[in-house]
Write a protein that holds these residues in place. Structure first.
Motif, PDB file in Angstrom:
ATOM      1  N   CYS A 101       0.818  -1.227   0.000  1.00 18.20           N
ATOM      2  CA  CYS A 101       0.000   0.000   0.000  1.00 18.20           C
ATOM      3  C   CYS A 101       0.845   1.268   0.000  1.00 18.20           C
ATOM      4  O   CYS A 101       0.411   2.302  -0.482  1.00 18.20           O
ATOM      5  N   GLY A 102       2.054   1.201   0.580  1.00 23.50           N
ATOM      6  CA  GLY A 102       2.921   2.375   0.607  1.00 23.50           C
ATOM      7  C   GLY A 102       2.560   3.395   1.683  1.00 23.50           C
ATOM      8  O   GLY A 102       3.228   4.426   1.797  1.00 23.50           O
ATOM      9  N   ARG A 103       1.521   3.135   2.475  1.00 21.87           N
ATOM     10  CA  ARG A 103       1.047   4.128   3.438  1.00 21.87           C
ATOM     11  C   ARG A 103       1.037   3.626   4.877  1.00 21.87           C
ATOM     12  O   ARG A 103       1.019   4.421   5.809  1.00 21.87           O
ATOM     13  N   CYS A 104       1.021   2.292   5.083  1.00 26.41           N
ATOM     14  CA  CYS A 104       0.862   1.768   6.449  1.00 26.41           C
ATOM     15  C   CYS A 104       2.188   1.844   7.207  1.00 26.41           C
ATOM     16  O   CYS A 104       3.234   2.164   6.647  1.00 26.41           O
ATOM     17  N   CYS A 107       4.936  -0.442   5.692  1.00 29.67           N
ATOM     18  CA  CYS A 107       5.500   0.127   4.467  1.00 29.67           C
ATOM     19  C   CYS A 107       6.421   1.301   4.786  1.00 29.67           C
ATOM     20  O   CYS A 107       7.517   1.413   4.243  1.00 29.67           O
ATOM     21  N   CYS A 115       3.306  -5.528   4.953  1.00 30.89           N
ATOM     22  CA  CYS A 115       2.097  -4.724   4.729  1.00 30.89           C
ATOM     23  C   CYS A 115       0.858  -5.632   4.762  1.00 30.89           C
ATOM     24  O   CYS A 115       0.880  -6.747   4.220  1.00 30.89           O
TER      25      CYS A 115
HETATM   26 ZN   LIG Z   1       1.406  -1.011   3.564  1.00 30.58          ZN
END
Ligand SMILES: [Zn+2]
Length: 350
Positions: A101-104, A107, A115
């Motif tokens: 996701c690149g946001r959690c 990540c 993730c």
């Molecule tokens: Zn993530």
């Protein structure tokens, strides 16, 4: 600058699970990159055991069918979606197989493989077994120069897996003894080389004389025949009864008993893959009396792939390409990997 792109492409497709005949060769529209994504023309892709699991199915797990399999690939960026700098068009790249996701929290601290929404190309979204694939722009890694497309494609998943197992999980140190089970597998052939880079003494097992001699060429000091039922005893002999500090497992039920026997007091077993099955028996007394640690591992940090591809560029790590097939012969390529009579990676070229 966008490059000319055909309307359709050839792809391998799994519509329902089963034998090699369930791999369909189809013509499909070339996908459009979504926002944040790029379209890559695949020059070579490499098979992993994951491709076999996606094709055969895994009981209790649902894959999003139909799906184009394939998690490893190398190629040229041909177009970009919204929000991606057009300067990457024309770049020669290898693809990081993991998508997150690149946001959690995972990540953001670099553990993208932890993730909650982690997926892999060819497992959770269409993969590389086609002439084109779309991937997030953050999955692009500069292709090492002086390396063939085939070698570039055969590298990412196994290199990332083995590196994570040896350095981030088992924390292999210089001067320790590393035992690599099944040195002929993709991850095994990588682990033998990495053990040497990290300054370990490397022992390796393989099931045939041919594979054992190749393992020696890759840097194993001694090789062991794991088709001999008592090979754990051999490891003890080779280590003055001590055992190996780190046991690199990727075979599972067929080798587990001897892997447990082979590990030193205070040693670590790190396991992935379990290609012969994941059910093993475990005597907890042996575990705590010998102060053994067991680590499970799958995939790894995408950032590590950037440094690993540089090691490949410098010739310190080599992808071992066992055989190359055209995409039209994808069935033969799967059969070759399933035969187990293969040292290193099976590569497919669209
Ligand atoms: Zn993530």
């Amino acid at each position: 600058m966008n490059m000319p792109i055909p309307a359709t492409m050839t792809a391998a497709l799994v519509e329902e699970h089963g034998g090699p005949e369930k791999l369909l060769l189809v013509q499909r529209p070339v996908p459009q990159p979504a926002a944040g994504e790029v379209l890559v023309e695949i020059k070579a892709m490499a098979l992993n055991h994951l491709d076999l699991w996606v094709r055969r199915g895994v009981s209790g797990h649902r894959f999003p069918l139909p799906i184009i399999p394939g998690c490893d690939g190398a190629g040229i960026v041909v177009s970009v979606g919204d929000g991606v700098d057009e300067k990457v068009v024309g770049d020669e790249v290898v693809l990081a197989p993991g998508v997150s996701c690149g946001r959690c929290q995972g990540c953001l601290r670099g553990d993208d493989h932890l993730c909650g929404n982690y997926g892999i190309l060819g497992e959770t979204r269409d993969g590389t077994c086609a002439s084109f694939v779309t991937v997030p722009a953050s999955n692009l890694i500069r292709k090492p120069t002086g390396i063939s497309w085939e070698e570039a494609a055969a590298f990412p998943l196994v290199a990332l897996t083995s590196w994570t197992m040896l350095t981030r999980k088992a924390r292999l140190k210089a001067g320790e003894t590393l035992l690599v089970i099944a040195a002929g597998s993709g991850v095994g052939s990588m682990a033998v080389q990495m053990g040497n880079i990290l300054g370990a003494r490397v022992l390796a097992t393989a099931g045939s004389e041919k594979k054992r001699s190749k393992a020696k060429e890759l840097g194993a000091e001694v090789t062991i025949d794991h088709s001999n039922e008592d090979w754990g005893r051999e490891v003890k002999k080779l280590t003055a009864s001590k055992g190996a500090d780190v046991v690199f497992e990727n075979v599972g039920s067929a080798t587990w008993k001897n892997s447990m026997r082979s590990v030193a007091r205070g040693g670590r077993i790190v396991t992935c893959g379990a290609t012969t099955g994941g059910e093993v028996s475990l005597d907890l007394k042996a575990l705590f009396f010998k102060n053994i640690a067991i680590f499970g591992s799958t995939m790894g940090r995408r950032g590590d792939l950037h440094s690993l591809t540089r090691l490949q560029e410098r010739g310190l790590l080599k992808a071992i390409v066992a055989d190359t097939f055209p995409l039209e012969k994808i069935h033969e390529a799967h059969a070759r990997l399933e035969s187990r009579d293969v040292f290193g990676k099976v590569v497919v070229v669209p």
